[in-house]
Design a protein around this motif. Structure first.
Motif, mmCIF file in Angstrom:
data_model
loop_
_atom_site.group_PDB
_atom_site.id
_atom_site.type_symbol
_atom_site.label_atom_id
_atom_site.label_comp_id
_atom_site.label_asym_id
_atom_site.label_seq_id
_atom_site.Cartn_x
_atom_site.Cartn_y
_atom_site.Cartn_z
ATOM 1 N N LYS A 32 35.888 84.141 16.347
ATOM 2 C CA LYS A 32 36.292 82.869 15.764
ATOM 3 C C LYS A 32 35.772 81.707 16.587
ATOM 4 O O LYS A 32 35.337 81.880 17.715
ATOM 5 C CB LYS A 32 37.813 82.797 15.672
ATOM 6 C CG LYS A 32 38.503 82.777 17.035
ATOM 7 C CD LYS A 32 39.997 82.644 16.904
ATOM 8 C CE LYS A 32 40.654 82.227 18.195
ATOM 9 N NZ LYS A 32 40.282 80.919 18.706
ATOM 10 N N SER A 33 35.877 80.531 16.003
ATOM 11 C CA SER A 33 35.541 79.303 16.706
ATOM 12 C C SER A 33 36.708 78.931 17.623
ATOM 13 O O SER A 33 37.874 79.124 17.268
ATOM 14 C CB SER A 33 35.304 78.178 15.691
ATOM 15 O OG SER A 33 35.278 76.940 16.335
ATOM 16 N N SER A 35 37.845 76.100 18.304
ATOM 17 C CA SER A 35 38.608 74.946 17.822
ATOM 18 C C SER A 35 39.359 75.188 16.518
ATOM 19 O O SER A 35 39.991 74.278 16.001
ATOM 20 C CB SER A 35 37.660 73.758 17.649
ATOM 21 O OG SER A 35 36.675 74.072 16.678
ATOM 22 N N CYS A 36 39.326 76.402 15.990
ATOM 23 C CA CYS A 36 39.923 76.662 14.688
ATOM 24 C C CYS A 36 41.399 77.043 14.821
ATOM 25 O O CYS A 36 41.729 78.128 15.307
ATOM 26 C CB CYS A 36 39.157 77.762 13.960
ATOM 27 S SG CYS A 36 39.713 77.973 12.262
ATOM 28 N N ASP A 57 36.087 83.783 21.259
ATOM 29 C CA ASP A 57 35.592 82.510 20.759
ATOM 30 C C ASP A 57 34.069 82.554 20.824
ATOM 31 O O ASP A 57 33.499 82.844 21.879
ATOM 32 C CB ASP A 57 36.133 81.354 21.597
ATOM 33 C CG ASP A 57 37.631 81.179 21.419
ATOM 34 O OD1 ASP A 57 38.171 81.581 20.368
ATOM 35 O OD2 ASP A 57 38.276 80.644 22.341
ATOM 36 N N ALA A 59 30.165 80.850 19.271
ATOM 37 C CA ALA A 59 29.516 79.635 18.779
ATOM 38 C C ALA A 59 29.372 79.654 17.257
ATOM 39 O O ALA A 59 29.555 78.630 16.601
ATOM 40 C CB ALA A 59 28.151 79.459 19.442
ATOM 41 N N ASN A 60 29.045 80.827 16.693
ATOM 42 C CA ASN A 60 28.809 80.911 15.254
ATOM 43 C C ASN A 60 29.432 82.196 14.684
ATOM 44 O O ASN A 60 28.776 83.242 14.678
ATOM 45 C CB ASN A 60 27.306 80.855 14.963
ATOM 46 C CG ASN A 60 27.026 80.735 13.485
ATOM 47 O OD1 ASN A 60 27.916 80.500 12.672
ATOM 48 N ND2 ASN A 60 25.766 80.901 13.121
ATOM 49 N N CYS A 77 36.276 81.546 7.817
ATOM 50 C CA CYS A 77 36.134 80.923 9.138
ATOM 51 C C CYS A 77 36.141 81.908 10.298
ATOM 52 O O CYS A 77 35.909 81.519 11.427
ATOM 53 C CB CYS A 77 37.229 79.878 9.331
ATOM 54 S SG CYS A 77 38.899 80.531 9.106
ATOM 55 N N HIS A 78 36.447 83.169 10.054
ATOM 56 C CA HIS A 78 36.415 84.165 11.128
ATOM 57 C C HIS A 78 36.108 85.539 10.549
ATOM 58 O O HIS A 78 36.321 85.797 9.372
ATOM 59 C CB HIS A 78 37.741 84.207 11.902
ATOM 60 C CG HIS A 78 38.927 84.454 11.031
ATOM 61 N ND1 HIS A 78 39.731 83.437 10.566
ATOM 62 C CD2 HIS A 78 39.428 85.590 10.510
ATOM 63 C CE1 HIS A 78 40.684 83.960 9.806
ATOM 64 N NE2 HIS A 78 40.524 85.260 9.754
#
Length: 147
Positions: A32-33, A35-36, A57, A59-60, A77-78
Motif C-alpha cells: 500500500k501507499s 499515505s493511504c 509501504d 511507491a506504486n 488502492c492496495h
C-alpha cells in the motif's frame, strides 16, 4: 473430583484453543501507499477478523497488482497476497476466508475502485458493490454481492 477434572480440562482448553487459532491464522501481505488512510483501516478490519497482516509501504502499489496478474481494470488502492492468492482492494475478510477454505483455481479476489461502505471505506452511506473472483485467465465472476 469429576467436577474438578472437568474444570481443569475446560480451563486448559480455553487457554490452548485461542493459541491454536492464532497460530493457524493466515498471514496477509499488504502492499500500500504510506499515505493511504483507507488501506490502514482495511488492515485493521483484517486483524479484527483473525488475520495476521504484514504491511509494506511501496511507491506504486499497482506494480504489485500487475505482478499478481490482476488486470488494471480491477484496480484499487492496495494489493495483498495470501496463500498464493491476490486480494485487490477492499475485500471483506469473510470473503477471503471463504476463498482460502474453497481454494478455487483462480488468481484471487477483487473489489474494483473504492466503494463506500466496503471495509476500510466506512462512512455515512453504503454503496452496493461486488467482490469478483479473478479466474486464471483474467475473466471474472461475481463471488459475492453487497447491497
Amino acid at each position: 473430583m469429576i467436577r474438578h477434572l472437568v474444570s481443569r480440562i475446560a480451563t486448559a482448553g480455553a487457554l490452548i484453543i485461542p493459541l491454536l487459532a492464532h497460530a493457524a491464522a493466515p498471514t496477509i501481505e499488504v502492499f500500500k501507499s504510506a499515505s493511504c488512510g483507507c488501506c490502514a483501516k482495511w488492515v485493521k478490519h483484517l486483524e479484527a477478523n483473525g488475520f495476521s497482516v504484514k504491511t509494506q509501504d511501496v511507491a506504486n502499489p499497482a506494480d504489485y497488482r500487475q505482478k499478481a496478474g490482476i488486470p488494471d481494470s480491477l484496480g484499487s488502492c492496495h494489493t495483498a497476497l495470501v496463500r498464493g492468492y491476490a486480494i485487490e482492494g477492499h475485500v471483506p475478510a469473510a470473503d477471503i476466508k471463504r476463498l482460502l477454505a474453497e481454494t478455487p483455481r483462480a488468481k484471487g479476489l477483487a473489489v474494483p475502485g473504492m466503494p463506500l461502505g466496503s471495509p476500510g471505506m466506512e462512512g455515512p452511506r453504503k454503496d452496493p458493490y461486488e467482490v469478483l473472483l479473478v479466474q486464471a485467465d483474467g475473466r471474472t465472476t461475481v463471488y459475492k454481492r453487497y447491497n
